[in-house]
Design a protein around this motif. Structure first.
Motif, mmCIF file in Angstrom:
data_model
loop_
_atom_site.group_PDB
_atom_site.id
_atom_site.type_symbol
_atom_site.label_atom_id
_atom_site.label_comp_id
_atom_site.label_asym_id
_atom_site.label_seq_id
_atom_site.Cartn_x
_atom_site.Cartn_y
_atom_site.Cartn_z
ATOM 1 N N ALA A 98 0.835 -1.202 0.000
ATOM 2 C CA ALA A 98 0.000 0.000 0.000
ATOM 3 C C ALA A 98 0.869 1.252 0.000
ATOM 4 C CB ALA A 98 -0.922 -0.006 1.218
ATOM 5 N N ALA A 99 1.945 1.247 0.798
ATOM 6 C CA ALA A 99 2.841 2.404 0.839
ATOM 7 C C ALA A 99 3.525 2.609 -0.510
ATOM 8 C CB ALA A 99 3.886 2.205 1.935
ATOM 9 N N ILE A 100 3.922 1.515 -1.152
ATOM 10 C CA ILE A 100 4.559 1.613 -2.465
ATOM 11 C C ILE A 100 3.573 2.153 -3.490
ATOM 12 C CG2 ILE A 100 5.527 0.230 -4.350
ATOM 13 C CD1 ILE A 100 6.730 -1.596 -2.149
ATOM 14 N N SER A 101 2.345 1.639 -3.461
ATOM 15 C CA SER A 101 1.320 2.110 -4.394
ATOM 16 C C SER A 101 1.064 3.601 -4.221
ATOM 17 C CB SER A 101 0.027 1.325 -4.182
ATOM 18 O OG SER A 101 -0.978 1.729 -5.077
ATOM 19 N N ALA A 102 1.010 4.053 -2.959
ATOM 20 C CA ALA A 102 0.787 5.479 -2.703
ATOM 21 C C ALA A 102 1.942 6.322 -3.238
ATOM 22 C CB ALA A 102 0.606 5.715 -1.204
ATOM 23 N N ALA A 103 3.158 5.823 -3.086
ATOM 24 C CA ALA A 103 4.313 6.566 -3.594
ATOM 25 C C ALA A 103 4.273 6.671 -5.110
ATOM 26 C CB ALA A 103 5.606 5.890 -3.138
ATOM 27 N N VAL A 104 3.903 5.587 -5.781
ATOM 28 C CA VAL A 104 3.797 5.638 -7.247
ATOM 29 C C VAL A 104 2.705 6.613 -7.660
ATOM 30 C CG1 VAL A 104 3.250 4.290 -9.303
ATOM 31 C CG2 VAL A 104 4.697 3.308 -7.539
ATOM 32 N N SER A 105 1.570 6.589 -6.961
ATOM 33 C CA SER A 105 0.473 7.513 -7.269
ATOM 34 C C SER A 105 0.936 8.960 -7.188
ATOM 35 C CB SER A 105 -0.697 7.294 -6.312
ATOM 36 O OG SER A 105 -1.244 6.009 -6.466
ATOM 37 N N GLY A 106 1.804 9.239 -6.208
ATOM 38 C CA GLY A 106 2.292 10.600 -6.028
ATOM 39 C C GLY A 106 3.499 10.937 -6.889
ATOM 40 N N GLY A 107 3.899 10.017 -7.767
ATOM 41 C CA GLY A 107 5.048 10.278 -8.627
ATOM 42 C C GLY A 107 6.383 10.153 -7.926
ATOM 43 N N ARG A 108 6.404 9.568 -6.722
ATOM 44 C CA ARG A 108 7.643 9.428 -5.950
ATOM 45 C C ARG A 108 8.256 8.059 -6.244
ATOM 46 N NH1 ARG A 108 3.771 10.854 -2.463
ATOM 47 N NH2 ARG A 108 3.983 8.969 -1.181
ATOM 48 N N HIS A 109 8.747 7.907 -7.462
ATOM 49 C CA HIS A 109 9.204 6.590 -7.911
ATOM 50 C C HIS A 109 10.462 6.138 -7.179
ATOM 51 C CE1 HIS A 109 6.213 6.534 -11.082
ATOM 52 N NE2 HIS A 109 6.560 7.760 -11.406
ATOM 53 N N GLY A 110 11.337 7.062 -6.854
ATOM 54 C CA GLY A 110 12.526 6.695 -6.102
ATOM 55 C C GLY A 110 12.186 6.167 -4.723
ATOM 56 N N GLU A 111 11.232 6.817 -4.079
ATOM 57 C CA GLU A 111 10.791 6.357 -2.755
ATOM 58 C C GLU A 111 10.169 4.971 -2.847
ATOM 59 O OE1 GLU A 111 7.183 7.422 0.344
ATOM 60 O OE2 GLU A 111 8.152 9.084 -0.748
ATOM 61 N N ALA A 112 9.344 4.728 -3.883
ATOM 62 C CA ALA A 112 8.705 3.421 -4.053
ATOM 63 C C ALA A 112 9.755 2.335 -4.236
ATOM 64 C CB ALA A 112 7.750 3.459 -5.250
ATOM 65 N N ASP A 113 10.748 2.597 -5.093
ATOM 66 C CA ASP A 113 11.783 1.589 -5.321
ATOM 67 C C ASP A 113 12.627 1.382 -4.069
ATOM 68 O OD1 ASP A 113 13.262 -0.170 -7.260
ATOM 69 O OD2 ASP A 113 14.895 1.164 -6.648
#
Length: 434
Positions: free
Chosen positions: A298-313
């Motif tokens: 869920a946290a990764i999905s939220a980061a991708v939604s917000g365009g925070r791809h580095g944070e998601a990875d």
């Protein structure tokens, strides 16, 4: 947010037809789109007796990419291919001898829905099986993936030669024509109560999410299969792995800006079960004291939604590292996070990193002894091929091409000419080298 509804009615033309699948579409079409979806508004796509597996896959992939709730109403018949004994949804041109090439592999359905959330993804099924397929289902159940709510039935072979009626789906449609869609669990029970004779002895499916094999109730299977039916709640053997994913050159299957709904649940991945066939929500190496999110997906999905791809990875990399330490680099837990990171690279628009990650996953699975035609292996190579085809940097494409070509020699996949496609493109790249 509008919902999406996919209506699929598929069965072979001619003598191989077990059920009048298309006969249910007029009844479903009479239901308001919003009622079919359970949302204020909805887009409805209808497929009546489709001819080509790739055409169905394209529609399913587009529906899975929609950001709102998705409901798939699927009526048809299941068959096993003679070579690998995998479940397929028969299409208009399917015959017993051509199942592998003319029918839709069931694990493609699981694969396309695997990144969605069970909260907003549902399958409503009215399926029929021939005798061989029924025996397979009695032993193993029907695996619809870890993150999809599933309701419906699979009917055994008819005792007479006449085509069966999709009585369950017609009843569901009739109930929905009232203008109200109750929770799907309640709708399922209401439908069964109206057609008890038609659903007696069926494999009944009723799961709100998680690994939902679905087994026939004890004592209701007609002979000669009663002895092979597992008891209610019995745990099946390891399910097959994830499906083949996008064909080379096909669209990614994710709408621009759409965030992945990563798998959520509460059961750890079973050892030896490929990603996409069992829940993967238990967090490898979860940290005590609340320092790690309860659901990293869920946290990764939220980061991708917000365009925070580095944070998601970065989050996925943490859990990949923990899984490697706890279970080993070739474990399903670690490979799950490697696959998540490969998908995240795709979302970030980095086909080089995504291709390299999928190549590594494929090599790891082969190195662990998985077969070259295992669905999870084919999936990794197909996705690596697809991402490679999207690389615009000639030097990077030329760098990764030989590794992909070597893998294609070992894993040709289901799409004919995939190896030749790589070799031709690699030849063009090498000819363009300064």
């Amino acid at each position: 947010m509008p919902g999406t509804v996919l209506l699929i009615a598929a069965a072979p033309l001619g003598r191989g037809r077990l059920v009048d699948a298309a006969g249910v579409l007029p009844v479903l079409a009479a239901v308001a789109p919003a009622v079919l979806s359970g949302t204020d508004t909805a887009n409805v796509v209808e497929l009546a007796d489709p001819l080509e597996p790739q055409a169905v896959l394209t529609r399913l992939r587009a529906a899975a990419a929609s950001p709102g709730p998705l409901t798939v109403y699927l009526t048809g018949q299941l068959h096993l291919d003679r070579r690998q004994h995998r479940l397929h949804l028969a299409l208009a041109r399917t015959t017993p001898a051509t199942v592998r090439y003319t029918a839709l592999p069931w694990h493609w359905v699981r694969e396309e829905l695997r990144l969605r959330s069970a909260v907003d993804t549902a399958l409503v099924l009215d399926l029929h099986a021939d005798a061989e397929t029924w025996r397979h289902l009695a032993e193993r159940g029907l695996d619809c993936g870890p993150n999809t709510a599933v309701y419906g039935r699979v009917a055994p072979p008819a005792t007479r030669r006449a085509q069966a009626e999709p009585a369950y789906m017609k009843t569901v449609a009739t109930l929905l024509r009232s203008g109200h869609r109750p929770p799907l669990a309640a709708l399922h029970q209401q439908a069964l109560a109206r057609v008890p004779e038609e659903t007696a002895g069926n494999l009944l499916l009723a799961r709100t999410g998680g690994h939902a094999p679905g087994f026939p109730a004890a004592g209701v299977l007609p002979p000669p299969f009663a002895d092979g039916a597992p008891a209610p709640g019995a745990t099946p053997g390891p399910a097959p792995g994830a499906g083949p994913g996008p064909a080379p050159g096909a669209p990614t299957g994710f709408a621009p800006g759409a965030a992945p709904g990563f798998v959520r649940g509460a059961t750890p991945l079973a050892a030896g079960t490929a990603y996409g066939s069992a829940p993967v929500a238990a967090v490898p190496g979860a940290r005590a004291g609340g320092s790690a999110p309860a659901d990293p997906h869920a946290a990764i999905s939220a980061a991708v939604s917000g365009g925070r791809h580095g944070e998601a990875d970065g989050l996925a990399a943490r859990y990949e590292h923990d899984a490697v330490r706890a279970h080993g680099a070739g474990s399903e837990q670690a490979l799950h996070w490697s696959e998540v990171r490969a998908d995240l690279a795709m979302f970030a628009g980095d086909p080089v990193r995504s291709c390299r990650a999928w190549l590594a996953v494929a090599e790891a699975r082969l190195g662990a002894g998985q077969a070259v035609d295992a669905p999870a292996v084919e999936a990794a190579v197909d996705r690596a091929h697809h991402q490679w085809s999207r690389i615009k940097d000639t030097a990077r494409a030329r760098e990764l091409g030989p590794a992909l070509a070597q893998l294609r020699l070992r894993v040709p996949g289901r799409r004919r000419g995939a190896l030749e496609s790589v070799q031709r493109q690699l030849g063009r790249l090498q000819a363009a080298s300064p």
